[in-house]
Design a protein around this motif. Structure first.
Motif, PDB file in Angstrom:
ATOM      1  N   GLY A 218       0.818  -1.202   0.000  1.00 36.25           N
ATOM      2  CA  GLY A 218       0.000   0.000   0.000  1.00 36.25           C
ATOM      3  C   GLY A 218       0.854   1.256   0.000  1.00 36.25           C
ATOM      4  O   GLY A 218       0.563   2.237  -0.703  1.00 36.25           O
ATOM      5  N   LYS A 219       1.935   1.229   0.760  1.00 38.82           N
ATOM      6  CA  LYS A 219       2.885   2.343   0.799  1.00 38.82           C
ATOM      7  C   LYS A 219       3.474   2.582  -0.580  1.00 38.82           C
ATOM      8  O   LYS A 219       3.572   3.726  -1.049  1.00 38.82           O
ATOM      9  CB  LYS A 219       3.985   2.026   1.807  1.00 38.82           C
ATOM     10  N   LEU A 220       3.859   1.510  -1.244  1.00 39.86           N
ATOM     11  CA  LEU A 220       4.429   1.603  -2.586  1.00 39.86           C
ATOM     12  C   LEU A 220       3.419   2.190  -3.567  1.00 39.86           C
ATOM     13  O   LEU A 220       3.752   3.090  -4.361  1.00 39.86           O
ATOM     14  CB  LEU A 220       4.882   0.221  -3.056  1.00 39.86           C
ATOM     15  N   LEU A 221       2.183   1.698  -3.531  1.00 39.60           N
ATOM     16  CA  LEU A 221       1.159   2.184  -4.445  1.00 39.60           C
ATOM     17  C   LEU A 221       0.885   3.673  -4.245  1.00 39.60           C
ATOM     18  O   LEU A 221       0.784   4.440  -5.215  1.00 39.60           O
ATOM     19  CB  LEU A 221      -0.133   1.391  -4.260  1.00 39.60           C
ATOM     20  N   ARG A 222       0.763   4.106  -2.999  1.00 38.43           N
ATOM     21  CA  ARG A 222       0.495   5.519  -2.735  1.00 38.43           C
ATOM     22  C   ARG A 222       1.652   6.400  -3.194  1.00 38.43           C
ATOM     23  O   ARG A 222       1.446   7.481  -3.753  1.00 38.43           O
ATOM     24  CB  ARG A 222       0.207   5.723  -1.240  1.00 38.43           C
ATOM     25  N   LEU A 223       2.870   5.928  -2.963  1.00 35.19           N
ATOM     26  CA  LEU A 223       4.043   6.680  -3.385  1.00 35.19           C
ATOM     27  C   LEU A 223       4.090   6.802  -4.908  1.00 35.19           C
ATOM     28  O   LEU A 223       4.462   7.838  -5.460  1.00 35.19           O
ATOM     29  CB  LEU A 223       5.304   5.983  -2.863  1.00 35.19           C
ATOM     30  N   MET A 224       3.692   5.761  -5.587  1.00 34.92           N
ATOM     31  CA  MET A 224       3.682   5.787  -7.045  1.00 34.92           C
ATOM     32  C   MET A 224       2.575   6.687  -7.581  1.00 34.92           C
ATOM     33  O   MET A 224       2.783   7.438  -8.545  1.00 34.92           O
ATOM     34  CB  MET A 224       3.526   4.368  -7.599  1.00 34.92           C
ATOM     35  N   LEU A 225       1.415   6.633  -6.963  1.00 32.08           N
ATOM     36  CA  LEU A 225       0.306   7.473  -7.408  1.00 32.08           C
ATOM     37  C   LEU A 225       0.606   8.952  -7.201  1.00 32.08           C
ATOM     38  O   LEU A 225       0.354   9.780  -8.085  1.00 32.08           O
ATOM     39  CB  LEU A 225      -0.979   7.076  -6.672  1.00 32.08           C
ATOM     40  N   VAL A 226       1.149   9.293  -6.037  1.00 32.98           N
ATOM     41  CA  VAL A 226       1.480  10.690  -5.732  1.00 32.98           C
ATOM     42  C   VAL A 226       2.513  11.239  -6.710  1.00 32.98           C
ATOM     43  O   VAL A 226       2.502  12.430  -7.051  1.00 32.98           O
ATOM     44  CB  VAL A 226       1.990  10.817  -4.272  1.00 32.98           C
ATOM     45  N   ASN A 227       3.415  10.362  -7.171  1.00 29.45           N
ATOM     46  CA  ASN A 227       4.486  10.809  -8.065  1.00 29.45           C
ATOM     47  C   ASN A 227       4.204  10.474  -9.539  1.00 29.45           C
ATOM     48  O   ASN A 227       5.131  10.401 -10.354  1.00 29.45           O
ATOM     49  CB  ASN A 227       5.810  10.179  -7.621  1.00 29.45           C
ATOM     50  N   ASP A 228       2.919  10.291  -9.853  1.00 29.21           N
ATOM     51  CA  ASP A 228       2.454  10.167 -11.241  1.00 29.21           C
ATOM     52  C   ASP A 228       3.084   9.007 -12.005  1.00 29.21           C
ATOM     53  O   ASP A 228       3.339   9.109 -13.214  1.00 29.21           O
ATOM     54  CB  ASP A 228       2.701  11.476 -12.006  1.00 29.21           C
ATOM     55  N   MET A 229       3.326   7.897 -11.321  1.00 28.17           N
ATOM     56  CA  MET A 229       3.911   6.749 -11.997  1.00 28.17           C
ATOM     57  C   MET A 229       2.910   6.035 -12.910  1.00 28.17           C
ATOM     58  O   MET A 229       3.288   5.156 -13.666  1.00 28.17           O
ATOM     59  CB  MET A 229       4.479   5.767 -10.969  1.00 28.17           C
ATOM     60  N   GLY A 230       1.655   6.433 -12.844  1.00 37.54           N
ATOM     61  CA  GLY A 230       0.670   5.904 -13.769  1.00 37.54           C
ATOM     62  C   GLY A 230       0.742   6.587 -15.123  1.00 37.54           C
ATOM     63  O   GLY A 230       0.078   6.163 -16.079  1.00 37.54           O
ATOM     64  N   ASP A 231       1.554   7.639 -15.221  1.00 40.04           N
ATOM     65  CA  ASP A 231       1.711   8.386 -16.472  1.00 40.04           C
ATOM     66  C   ASP A 231       3.112   8.233 -17.058  1.00 40.04           C
ATOM     67  O   ASP A 231       3.462   8.940 -18.006  1.00 40.04           O
ATOM     68  CB  ASP A 231       1.430   9.877 -16.244  1.00 40.04           C
TER      69      ASP A 231
END
Length: 433
Positions: A218-231
Motif C-alpha cells: 500500500g505504501k508503494l502504491l500511494r508513493l507511485m500514485l502521488v508521483n504520477d507513476m501511472g503516467d
C-alpha cells in the motif's frame, strides 16, 4: 541540450548493463542497452548428453534456476513426444513441479519488491525511509524457499525434475512441513506486505479498491500514485505469453484483444554493441512478464488498472506484486490436493531417445522462458535459450523501438529513465547465453 549522449552503468542487478542515453531538447530521445559479459551456456551444452542440460541450465541463473530446469526437462519431454514416445505425467509430478516453480516466483518477486523497486522509488522521489527492507525480503524469501527445498532437495541449482516426472517421493510429514512454511509466508504477506487477509485482497477486482491495501505494498502504491507513476513508462502496449501456467495460458494481447501464439514465429536476432540477442514475434516487440500474464489472462484487477493507466510503471509494478498473492494461494491449494500414492516418475531411467528436437516453455518471474534443444546420436548438437530479458530489453530496429527503450523515451532525466528500466527487473546473466 541537443543530441547529447550520456553513458550510465546499471549495477545492483543480476550482472551489469550499460545504457547509452541520447538527449534531444532535454528529453531522452533514444537509448542503447549494452550487455558486455558473455556467458556461453549454449556453447557449453553442445556435445553433451541430452540429460546434461538438467544439470547445466539451472546454473544459468542463481534465482531462476528452477525455471531453467523445467524449461530444459520440458524441451526433452517435448522432443520425446515429437519422436513418438508419449509421456503422461501424473498429477503428483505436475503438482510438485508447479509448487516449486511457484515458490521460486514468490521469492523472486518479493526480493524485487524489497531490494529493488521500493528502495529505488524512495531514492528517486526523495522519500528514503529507515526501513530495513533486506530483512523483510530475506524472511519471506527464505521461508518460501525452505518449502521449495522440501521437494527439490536443495536451492538453488537443483535437478530434481527429470523426463517423466520428479525424483522426490514426499511423505505426509514432508507435505505438512511445506504447508506450515506456506502458511507462515501467507501470514507475513498479509500482515506486512498488504495489511489485510489474502482472501479479501484477492476479492478485489477494481482500481477503486486500492485504498484497502495497506502494508508495504500500500505504501508503494500511494508513493507511485502521488508521483504520477501511472503516467510514466508507457511502451507499445503489446503483451505475449508462451508458458502454460496458473497465471496465464499462452496468448498475446494487443490493447485488450487476446489471440493465440505460434512459437515458430519467434525471431532471435544479433545486436551490435552487445552480446545479448533481441527477440521479436512476427517482427514486432512484445512485453513479457507479470503485466503480460495479467493482460493475456484477463485478470480483472490488472485489466481495470490497465484501463486507467495503460502499460505504465504503475501497472507493471502492481501486476508483479499481485502475482505473489495469486501464487501463495495457489501453492497452498496444490499441497492440499497432492496425491502421494501416485508414481513420481512414469519413465525408467534407461529410457533414452538418441534423435529428437524439442521446445520447452516456462513462465519465469520476468516472463516467458524458452529452451530449444536438438539432439543427434544422443548428444546435443544445438541448444537455444531465449530469456524474458531478451524480450523486454532488445535494442530498437529500423521499424520500432524496443520495449524498455520505448518506455524510457521521453524521460527528462537519467534517474527517471533508470527507474523505469528497473521496473522490467533486469537480469544480465540470463540474457547473455
Amino acid at each position: 541540450m541537443t543530441n547529447v549522449t550520456v553513458k550510465k552503468l546499471i549495477e545492483k542487478i543480476e550482472g551489469e548493463a550499460e545504457l547509452d542515453f541520447t538527449f534531444n531538447q532535454g528529453e531522452i530521445e533514444d537509448v542503447k542497452i549494452n550487455f558486455g559479459f558473455y556467458r556461453g551456456i549454449e556453447e557449453i551444452l553442445r556435445g553433451h548428453d541430452a540429460w546434461d542440460a538438467l544439470v547445466i541450465t539451472p546454473r544459468v541463473c542463481g534465482i531462476c534456476n528452477h525455471a531453467h530446469l523445467l524449461a530444459a526437462v520440458r524441451a526433452i519431454e517435448n522432443g520425446y513426444e515429437n519422436a513418438g514416445l508419449k509421456i503422461n505425467l501424473t498429477s503428483k509430478a505436475k503438482a510438485i513441479r508447479e509448487f516449486t516453480l511457484s515458490c521460486e516466483l514468490i521469492q523472486n518477486h518479493i526480493k524485487w519488491l524489497y531490494m529493488t523497486i521500493l528502495p529505488q522509488l524512495e531514492k528517486f522521489v526523495g522519500a528514503v525511509s529507515e526501513e530495513n527492507y533486506a530483512i523483510k525480503a530475506t524472511y519471506l524469501a527464505s521461508t518460501i524457499t525452505k518449502a521449495l527445498a522440501v521437494f527439490s532437495g536443495q536451492w538453488p541449482h537443483a535437478s530434481y525434475a527429470i523426463p517423466g516426472g520428479v525424483t522426490c517421493d514426499p511423505t505426509h510429514l514432508d507435505v505438512m512441513q511445506a504447508q506450515s512454511l506456506v502458511d507462515e509466508s501467507i501470514k507475513f504477506f498479509e500482515e506486512v506486505v498488504i495489511g489485510l487477509s489474502i482472501d479479501d485482497y484477492l476479492a478485489m477486482e477494481s482500481v477503486s479498491c486500492f485504498s484497502q491495501i495497506h502494508g508495504d505494498f500500500g505504501k508503494l502504491l500511494r508513493l507511485m500514485l502521488v508521483n504520477d507513476m501511472g503516467d510514466k513508462g508507457y511502451s507499445h502496449d503489446r503483451f505475449i505469453v508462451f508458458g502454460d501456467s496458473i497465471l496465464a495460458k499462452p496468448g498475446r494481447s494487443i490493447i485488450t484483444n487476446v489471440t493465440n501464439v505460434d512459437i515458430s514465429c519467434v525471431q532471435e536476432n544479433e545486436q551490435k554493441g552487445t552480446v545479448s540477442k533481441a527477440v521479436t514475434y512476427r517482427d514486432k516487440f512484445y512485453e513479457v512478464g507479470p503485466l503480460a500474464r495479467g493482460m493475456v489472462a484477463k485478470t480483472p484487477i490488472v485489466r481495470s488498472l490497465h484501463k486507467r493507466f495503460k502499460d505504465s510503471v504503475l501497472s507493471r509494478v502492481f501486476a508483479r506484486i499481485h502475482e505473489v498473492a495469486l501464487l501463495l494461494d495457489y501453492s497452498k491449494g496444490l499441497l492440499n490436493k497432492l496425491q502421494l500414492d501416485e508414481p513420481s516418475c512414469v519413465l525408467n531411467a534407461d529410457v533414452r531417445l538418441n534423435d529428437f528436437d524439442g521446445v520447452g516453455t516456462v513462465e519465469a518471474a520476468r516472463g516467458s522462458l524458452i529452451h530449444k534443444t536438438t539432439v543427434r546420436d544422443g548428444v546435443i548438437t544445438n541448444y537455444d535459450i531465449i530469456t524474458p530479458t531478451q524480450w523486454n530489453l532488445g535494442n530498437s530496429t529500423k521499424a520500432e523501438q524496443g520495449i524498455a527503450i520505448e518506455a524510457m523515451t521521453g524521460s527528462l532525466s537519467i534517474e527517471e529513465a533508470t527507474f523505469i528500466f528497473r521496473t522490467f527487473d533486469v537480469c544480465s546473466v540470463c540474457t547473455t547465453q
